[in-house]
Design an enzyme around this catalytic site. Structure first.
Site, short mmCIF file in Angstrom:
data_model
loop_
_atom_site.label_atom_id
_atom_site.label_comp_id
_atom_site.label_asym_id
_atom_site.label_seq_id
_atom_site.Cartn_x
_atom_site.Cartn_y
_atom_site.Cartn_z
N HIS A 1 20.16 64.24 59.40
CA HIS A 1 20.13 63.07 58.52
C HIS A 1 21.14 63.18 57.39
O HIS A 1 21.71 62.17 56.95
CB HIS A 1 18.72 62.89 57.96
N SER B 1 21.22 56.07 54.12
CA SER B 1 19.78 55.97 54.35
C SER B 1 19.24 54.74 53.62
O SER B 1 19.68 53.63 53.90
CB SER B 1 19.10 57.27 53.91
#
Length: 269
Positions: free
Chosen positions: A246, A111
Site C-alpha cells: 500500500h 489512498s
C-alpha cells in the site's frame, strides 16, 4: 503516517513565502520560475509531512504544496473533518487563491487522499475561479464508484491498530506506545470514517487526464479496481503498477517521481 521533518533552507533560485493558510504546507520554497504547481493529499491518519521527501526532490522544478488536514500535528486542536466533501470544499476554497493561475496545476493523492483530491478538483472547478487541475494522479485507491464501507473506523482499538499495521507506512513503535496511540487513534478513526462513508455523485468525473498508481502487493486495491478510475475522467487515462504494498511510494520514491515528472512535463507545452 510519518513524523514531520524539519524543513531545510531554500536552495538557490527559490523563495520561501509563508504557508498559504492552515491547509497547505510549502516545505522547500517556490522556484523562481515554477514549471507547475503540484498539490499532494495524504492518506488516512497521515499529514502533510508525509510528502516532505517528495517536496525535497521536486521543489527545484515545481511549487509543491502538501495538504494538512485538521486534527493532526500543528492543527491537533481542531476537530477532524467528518466527510470527504467537507475536506474537499475547504481545500478548494484555499487553493482558489493560493495557486498561480498562470502555471499548470496537478494533484497527487494517496489512498484517502486520492478521493479527497478528486472531490477537491471537482469542487475547484465548480467555484469558477482560479483553475481546475490539468492532471490528476490517484495513488493506492480503488476508483470512487467502487468506494465501500469496510468498517475499519468501527473496529475496537486493538483491531484498528492491527489493521493499520497491515497497511504499513506507519511508525509501528509509536502505535505500540499506549499513550501515543490514544493520542492519534481519534484522528485515524475519524479519517477512516470520512473515507469509508464517502460515495461520489453518479457520473462524477474530472476533465483532466487521470493516472492511477498502485503497488502490486497492495491488498486494499487491485489493478482492476484502480483501472476503474478511467470511468471518472472525460480525458485520457493510464495505469502504473509498481512493486510493493500500500505504501509502495515510500520504497519506490525514485520511480514514482519519474512517473510524476513524465506526466507533468507535457503540461508545459
Amino acid at each position: 503516517m510519518t513524523a514531520l521533518q524539519a524543513p531545510g533552507p531554500a536552495a538557490a533560485g527559490r523563495t520561501v513565502p509563508a504557508d498559504p493558510g492552515p491547509w497547505l504546507r510549502r516545505y522547500h520554497g517556490r522556484p523562481a520560475l515554477a514549471e507547475a504547481t503540484l498539490v499532494c493529499f495524504p492518506h488516512a491518519g497521515g499529514s502533510a509531512g508525509f510528502f516532505f521527501p517528495y517536496s525535497e526532490a521536486l521543489s527545484a522544478r515545481y511549487d509543491l504544496l502538501a495538504v494538512q488536514y485538521p486534527g493532526r500535528q500543528d492543527r491537533h486542536r481542531e476537530p477532524c473533518a467528518t466527510s470527504v466533501g467537507e475536506l474537499a470544499r475547504a481545500i478548494a476554497a484555499e487553493l482558489a487563491s493560493a495557486v498561480d493561475p498562470d502555471v499548470p496545476l496537478a494533484f497527487f493523492g494517496h489512498s484517502m487522499g486520492a478521493v479527497v483530491g478528486f472531490e477537491t478538483a471537482r469542487a475547484l472547478a465548480g467555484l469558477g475561479v482560479g483553475r481546475a487541475p490539468d492532471l490528476f494522479l490517484a495513488s493506492g485507491r480503488r476508483a470512487p464508484a467502487l468506494s465501500r464501507d469496510d468498517g475499519i473506523h468501527r473496529l475496537p482499538d486493538r483491531e484498528l491498530l492491527d489493521e493499520i499495521k497491515k497497511l504499513g507506512g506507519t511508525d509501528v513503535r509509536m502505535l505500540e506506545d499506549p499513550e501515543l496511540f490514544q493520542l492519534v487513534v481519534p484522528t485515524i478513526r475519524a479519517d477512516f470514517a470520512a473515507v469509508e462513508t464517502y460515495a461520489p455523485e453518479p457520473g462524477a468525473a474530472v476533465t483532466c487526464p487521470v493516472v492511477a498508481l498502485i503497488g502490486d502487493g497492495d491488498h486494499r486495491v487491485t489493478a482492476e479496481q484502480a483501472a476503474a478510475w478511467r470511468d471518472h475522467t472525460t480525458s485520457d487515462f493510464s495505469l502504473r503498477i509498481f512493486p510493493g504494498g500500500h505504501f509502495y511510494l515510500v520504497e519506490r520514491q525514485r520511480d514514482v517521481i519519474a512517473t510524476i515528472t513524465a506526466h507533468m512535463d507535457p503540461l508545459k507545452a
